[in-house]
Design an enzyme around this catalytic site. Structure first.
Site, PDB file in Angstrom:
ATOM      1  N   SER A 141       1.087  -1.075   0.080  1.00  0.00           N
ATOM      2  CA  SER A 141       0.348   0.079   0.244  1.00  0.00           C
ATOM      3  C   SER A 141       1.113   1.307  -0.201  1.00  0.00           C
ATOM      4  O   SER A 141       2.202   1.058   0.828  1.00  0.00           O
ATOM      5  CB  SER A 141      -0.994   0.112   1.239  1.00  0.00           C
ATOM      6  OG  SER A 141      -2.173   1.290   1.642  1.00  0.00           O
ATOM      7  N   TYR A 155      -2.854  -1.253  10.361  1.00  0.00           N
ATOM      8  CA  TYR A 155      -2.282  -1.300   8.615  1.00  0.00           C
ATOM      9  C   TYR A 155      -1.177  -1.171   8.075  1.00  0.00           C
ATOM     10  O   TYR A 155      -0.343  -1.300   7.347  1.00  0.00           O
ATOM     11  CB  TYR A 155      -3.614  -0.692   8.394  1.00  0.00           C
ATOM     12  CG  TYR A 155      -3.555  -0.614   7.244  1.00  0.00           C
ATOM     13  CD1 TYR A 155      -4.477  -2.327   6.401  1.00  0.00           C
ATOM     14  CD2 TYR A 155      -3.417   0.430   6.420  1.00  0.00           C
ATOM     15  CE1 TYR A 155      -4.800  -2.001   5.299  1.00  0.00           C
ATOM     16  CE2 TYR A 155      -3.451  -0.115   4.486  1.00  0.00           C
ATOM     17  CZ  TYR A 155      -4.117  -0.976   4.280  1.00  0.00           C
ATOM     18  OH  TYR A 155      -3.888  -1.464   2.596  1.00  0.00           O
TER      19      TYR A 155
END
Length: 262
Positions: A141, A155
């Site tokens: 990401s 995350y």
């Protein structure tokens, strides 16, 4: 990108980026090994692929469990015996603030988003050796290099760890011709994103992205399949940003940037 006759194994294949990658690869002739924990979604996916004439082997797995991954890989070995491209796409999003993130939430996100990718890659090395493609793409990401606006600290930490996993695996496996790369998507408009972010906030994201739109799962899928193809035969250990130019933004929108210069 032609995947005719190739076998592509994808975690998180029943939704989002994983599902888009499976569809795009299948359209070019790939056999898909669809790994997901949602048995119902896998069955729906299987029926859809069969109706389209696409080859699919659904495998139910909890990638946060090493034992479950091992059993799934053994099933793949018995059924097909090789993998040309492994895509580690499965993941979950945490929503808590830094100070309110519990140890349980921290461990849950890291076990799925990071440890699960490690388990899958480690256990599938024999299958990758047996294939001809010998490629792995990890879905990280943009948060791996910055911070996540939709997820929490767990995350961000897990996706940053994914880049470390990518580099180290690429180094160790290069002597066997196995390439390991990562993609770092910016804001992707998946069903999960639409549920998690109100429409007004989604419009703000559009205003921030220099190319003026959210990414679609298909945008990421195309880059994944490029990295898994012979066109990228000398690329390994890389992390490809797919973000519409968002990583170029320093905090202000383009309109604000332009207005300050008029």
């Amino acid at each position: 990108m032609d995947y005719d006759g190739k076998t592509v194994a994808i975690t998180g294949a029943a939704s989002g980026i994983g599902h888009a990658t499976a569809q795009m690869a299948a359209q070019t002739g790939a056999r898909i090994i669809a790994l997901d924990r949602d048995a119902g979604a896998l069955e729906t996916m299987r029926a859809d692929f069969v109706a389209r004439g696409w080859a699919i082997t659904p495998v139910e797995v909890d990638i946060g469990s090493e034992a479950s991954v091992r059993a799934a890989v053994e099933q793949c070995m018995a059924a097909i015996g090789r993998v040309d491209l492994l895509v580690n796409s499965a993941g979950i999003v945490s929503r808590g603030m830094f100070e309110t993130t519990t140890g349980e939430e921290w461990q849950r996100v890291l076990s799925i988003n990071l440890s699960g990718s490690f388990f899958c890659l480690q256990q599938m090395v024999p299958l990758l050796r047996a294939g001809t493609g010998r490629a792995v793409v990890n879905v990280a990401s943009l948060a791996a290099k910055r911070v996540s606006y939709t997820g929490g600290v767990s995350y961000t930490a897990a996706k940053a760890g994914m880049l470390g996993l990518t580099r180290h695996a690429a180094f160790e496996l290069a002597h066997e011709g196995i390439r390991v790369n990562a993609v770092c998507p910016g804001p992707v408009l998946t069903a999960m994103t639409q549920q998690a972010i109100p429409e007004e906030e989604r419009r703000k994201v559009v205003a921030m992205v220099p190319l003026g739109d959210w990414l679609r799962p298909q945008d990421v899928a195309a880059s994944i399949l490029f990295l898994g193809s012979p066109a990228a035969r000398m690329i390994t250990g890389a992390a490809l940003d797919i973000d519409g130019g968002l990583s170029l933004v320093t905090g202000a929108s383009f309109e604000s940037y332009r207005n300050s210069r008029q």
